[in-house]
Design a protein around this motif. Sequence first.
Motif, PDB file in Angstrom:
ATOM      1  N   MET A  80       0.740  -1.291  -0.027  1.00  0.00           N
ATOM      2  CA  MET A  80       0.026  -0.046   0.029  1.00  0.00           C
ATOM      3  C   MET A  80       0.748   1.193   0.178  1.00  0.00           C
ATOM      4  SD  MET A  80      -2.935   1.341   2.722  1.00  0.00           S
ATOM      5  CE  MET A  80      -1.528   1.360   4.043  1.00  0.00           C
ATOM      6  N   GLU A  81       1.797   1.158   0.837  1.00  0.00           N
ATOM      7  CA  GLU A  81       2.775   2.418   1.091  1.00  0.00           C
ATOM      8  C   GLU A  81       3.549   2.695  -0.351  1.00  0.00           C
ATOM      9  OE1 GLU A  81       6.673   4.028   3.609  1.00  0.00           O
ATOM     10  OE2 GLU A  81       5.071   2.863   4.560  1.00  0.00           O
ATOM     11  N   ASN A  82       4.076   1.271  -0.808  1.00  0.00           N
ATOM     12  CA  ASN A  82       4.639   1.425  -2.153  1.00  0.00           C
ATOM     13  C   ASN A  82       3.915   1.895  -3.284  1.00  0.00           C
ATOM     14  OD1 ASN A  82       6.758   0.277  -0.647  1.00  0.00           O
ATOM     15  ND2 ASN A  82       6.681  -1.900  -1.679  1.00  0.00           N
ATOM     16  N   PHE A  83       2.747   1.687  -3.540  1.00  0.00           N
ATOM     17  CA  PHE A  83       2.131   2.286  -4.781  1.00  0.00           C
ATOM     18  C   PHE A  83       1.307   3.315  -4.460  1.00  0.00           C
ATOM     19  CE2 PHE A  83       2.030  -2.622  -5.573  1.00  0.00           C
ATOM     20  CZ  PHE A  83       2.490  -2.366  -6.798  1.00  0.00           C
ATOM     21  N   HIS A  84       0.825   3.931  -3.242  1.00  0.00           N
ATOM     22  CA  HIS A  84       0.190   5.073  -2.882  1.00  0.00           C
ATOM     23  C   HIS A  84       1.099   5.631  -1.721  1.00  0.00           C
ATOM     24  CE1 HIS A  84      -3.178   3.548  -5.391  1.00  0.00           C
ATOM     25  NE2 HIS A  84      -2.742   2.353  -4.773  1.00  0.00           N
ATOM     26  N   LEU A  94      -8.211  -1.877  -2.818  1.00  0.00           N
ATOM     27  CA  LEU A  94      -8.293  -3.058  -2.849  1.00  0.00           C
ATOM     28  C   LEU A  94      -7.210  -4.050  -3.686  1.00  0.00           C
ATOM     29  CD1 LEU A  94     -10.315  -5.562  -3.504  1.00  0.00           C
ATOM     30  CD2 LEU A  94     -10.926  -4.433  -5.751  1.00  0.00           C
ATOM     31  N   ASN A  95      -6.654  -5.163  -2.917  1.00  0.00           N
ATOM     32  CA  ASN A  95      -5.633  -5.723  -3.260  1.00  0.00           C
ATOM     33  C   ASN A  95      -5.940  -7.393  -3.496  1.00  0.00           C
ATOM     34  OD1 ASN A  95      -2.937  -6.137  -4.354  1.00  0.00           O
ATOM     35  ND2 ASN A  95      -2.392  -6.875  -2.151  1.00  0.00           N
ATOM     36  N   ASN A  96      -5.657  -7.778  -4.386  1.00  0.00           N
ATOM     37  CA  ASN A  96      -5.982  -9.439  -4.664  1.00  0.00           C
ATOM     38  C   ASN A  96      -4.825  -9.933  -5.528  1.00  0.00           C
ATOM     39  OD1 ASN A  96      -6.784  -8.578  -7.123  1.00  0.00           O
ATOM     40  ND2 ASN A  96      -8.342 -10.381  -7.364  1.00  0.00           N
ATOM     41  N   GLY A 101       1.975  -9.116  -2.154  1.00  0.00           N
ATOM     42  CA  GLY A 101       1.475  -9.484  -0.875  1.00  0.00           C
ATOM     43  C   GLY A 101       0.290 -10.288  -0.511  1.00  0.00           C
ATOM     44  N   ASN A 102      -0.439 -10.420  -1.567  1.00  0.00           N
ATOM     45  CA  ASN A 102      -1.685 -10.999  -1.361  1.00  0.00           C
ATOM     46  C   ASN A 102      -1.756 -12.676  -1.408  1.00  0.00           C
ATOM     47  OD1 ASN A 102      -4.675 -10.949  -0.672  1.00  0.00           O
ATOM     48  ND2 ASN A 102      -5.013 -11.617  -2.703  1.00  0.00           N
ATOM     49  N   THR A 103      -2.447 -13.442  -1.073  1.00  0.00           N
ATOM     50  CA  THR A 103      -2.654 -14.876  -1.074  1.00  0.00           C
ATOM     51  C   THR A 103      -3.026 -15.433  -2.437  1.00  0.00           C
ATOM     52  OG1 THR A 103      -4.782 -14.607  -0.218  1.00  0.00           O
ATOM     53  CG2 THR A 103      -2.975 -15.196   1.420  1.00  0.00           C
ATOM     54  N   HIS A 104      -4.168 -15.319  -3.001  1.00  0.00           N
ATOM     55  CA  HIS A 104      -4.354 -15.502  -4.236  1.00  0.00           C
ATOM     56  C   HIS A 104      -5.518 -14.486  -4.898  1.00  0.00           C
ATOM     57  CE1 HIS A 104      -8.010 -18.615  -3.275  1.00  0.00           C
ATOM     58  NE2 HIS A 104      -7.753 -17.761  -2.311  1.00  0.00           N
ATOM     59  N   ALA A 105      -5.887 -14.565  -6.091  1.00  0.00           N
ATOM     60  CA  ALA A 105      -6.920 -13.663  -6.612  1.00  0.00           C
ATOM     61  C   ALA A 105      -8.123 -13.716  -5.989  1.00  0.00           C
ATOM     62  CB  ALA A 105      -6.824 -13.881  -8.008  1.00  0.00           C
ATOM     63  N   LEU A 111      -7.921  -2.745   2.610  1.00  0.00           N
ATOM     64  CA  LEU A 111      -6.987  -1.831   3.483  1.00  0.00           C
ATOM     65  C   LEU A 111      -7.384  -0.606   3.597  1.00  0.00           C
ATOM     66  CD1 LEU A 111      -4.881  -3.699   1.456  1.00  0.00           C
ATOM     67  CD2 LEU A 111      -3.457  -3.228   3.260  1.00  0.00           C
ATOM     68  N   VAL A 112      -7.463   0.009   4.896  1.00  0.00           N
ATOM     69  CA  VAL A 112      -7.821   1.293   5.100  1.00  0.00           C
ATOM     70  C   VAL A 112      -6.799   1.803   6.255  1.00  0.00           C
ATOM     71  CG1 VAL A 112      -9.380   2.680   6.331  1.00  0.00           C
ATOM     72  CG2 VAL A 112     -10.424   1.144   5.074  1.00  0.00           C
ATOM     73  N   PRO A 113      -6.294   3.018   5.742  1.00  0.00           N
ATOM     74  CA  PRO A 113      -5.104   3.596   6.650  1.00  0.00           C
ATOM     75  C   PRO A 113      -5.846   4.407   7.563  1.00  0.00           C
ATOM     76  CG  PRO A 113      -5.234   4.730   4.528  1.00  0.00           C
ATOM     77  CD  PRO A 113      -6.039   3.602   4.409  1.00  0.00           C
ATOM     78  N   VAL A 114      -5.541   4.260   8.970  1.00  0.00           N
ATOM     79  CA  VAL A 114      -6.070   4.871   9.908  1.00  0.00           C
ATOM     80  C   VAL A 114      -5.200   6.126  10.455  1.00  0.00           C
ATOM     81  CG1 VAL A 114      -7.191   4.667  12.213  1.00  0.00           C
ATOM     82  CG2 VAL A 114      -7.404   2.719  10.475  1.00  0.00           C
TER      83      VAL A 114
END
Length: 592
Positions: A80-84, A94-96, A101-105, A111-114
């Motif tokens: 998340m930090e690398n791309f944004h 949304l990452n799949n 870093g995800n598991t499978h599609a 992910l929500v940054p707080v």
Amino acid sequence: MPKDFPDTGFDPVELAIMGNRLDAIVREMTSTVILTANSSVIGMARDFSCSILSSNHDIIGVAEALPVHAFGSNLQGQAMENFHPGFKEGDAFLNNDPYNGNTHAADHTILVPVFFEGEHLFTSVVKCHQADCGNSVPTTYFAAATDVYNEGALVFPMVQIQKDFTDNEDIIRMCKARIRVPDQWYGDLQSALAAARTGERSLKKFAEKFGAERVKAFVKAWLDYSERRAAAAIAKLPPATLERRGKLDELGEFLPDGVEIFVKITIDPAEQRAIVDLRDNLDCVNAGVNLCQATATGMAITGIVNCLEHDLPLNSGTFRRIEVLLRENCVVGIPKFPHSASTSTTLLADVICNTAQSSISELGDGYGLSESNMFLGVSTGVISGKDERVGDEDYVNQLFLMGGGGPASATADGIDTFTVIAGAGLCYRDSVEISEQRLPLIVKSMKLVPGTAGAGRQRGGVATRTEFGPRGNEMVVMQVTNGVSTGPRGVQKGHDAYPGANIKVHADGTEEVLPGYLHTVLQPGETIVGFDSGGGGYGDPASRDPQAVLYDVAEGYETVERARDIYRVAVLLDAEGFASGIDEAETARLRS
């Protein structure tokens, strides 16, 4: 206290309160998904996980998350930090993508940054296994996929799904255009977003109560405390280098020889560290069974953690003491594009974890675990077709009707309806009544199968048998299974469990044994049987408490014949054929 770990001075009572509060927030998020999800695979079977990351992307709260989901969420935080790098409050991603870093599609992760007082303190993470992810065939476990193009899933490499708390309608239209039951997916997306925002609100309150500086001090102290605990647990183990092999069954023409896996574990109590080396394995294969970095790392860690103290905090602090060595372009490592990782949360993931934890048993009686069920049979298959009850509308969903037996330890029997080790027994079994209401499905039977567990001083969980079929229209059943050729292994003289099987029952009653890779069409009147394997045993069966053997026979877990032949216990039967007691003299003779 282990060496090189000075006391941080953080009040231990406050540390426990704050650590437990994080897990309570994860449970709030979990409850939100259960109460709002659309698909049964998420809301009823609980095939999802929630977790909390620190601002440095360390895992700091998982509660009862599935290990295969949550133990790699730190990689997604970093992505998340690398791309944004300029992410802001109100964003959601949304990452799949299994390469980021995800598991499978099929695992769509939100992910929500707080933020608190303008500072990023946490990331709220919700990962849900979709009923359909746009694969070229109606399954989320496409083992025959030759590459990601053949797999066909929609892949979102950490895309922005919300900005200023508002949905990105472009992404939603893309999914609705390609997913077979779009409204079901959209409901599950809103459920995941709601859970992530629930975590965000509760984490803000957490920060308001303690203050930002105290929260940051807590995170450091919490991870350091967890690392001290893990180091102390490893320090109690004997030094050893352990080597063990595991096996994925042959799978049709695309994997005719299966995949043999080699796991090397180094236990170094002096350095208070365990190292799992997975590098000496095959290169990626042209099939969908390759593991990604998250699942290979997470399941190797799980295999070690399962054999340590049961109450270790499950976070990045504990995981610092377990080093996992991977290499690029390895079937159980870091996949090289465009190799597919469609089944990355099962199959080889289960083999890695089971091989690791059973390897630890070689340290001696009292260490490690046996192997659990590795057989995701048709009782957990993906079904699809047209529902005649509602105008032949399309349906697709993964079932969790049953699941095989869990592993035995040195002190406890394996649990039943365990499913597989990647989920640590945390997935729920589907309600037959609700499944039959929501899907055009008839469940003919579900039962535990006596005499199928790996025998031992502590036995494994027993195998399960499920039979179901369609109502009015044909039904497609897809699944990929392991553990047909060989059942889960016992350890320390414990016996192996019975292997699994899938059987198609034709309308005339004839039975057809199906291969490990299934793509089967059932016509009305036909059914399919899933026989999931039990768990392996631990220790010599002849040393099992005779009263425990009597109980197993009386409850239908074991047979009278196996009690005598394997456990060396002579069970008495009453006039109606029920277990009534033990023939003490004959049992003494058998055991002598």
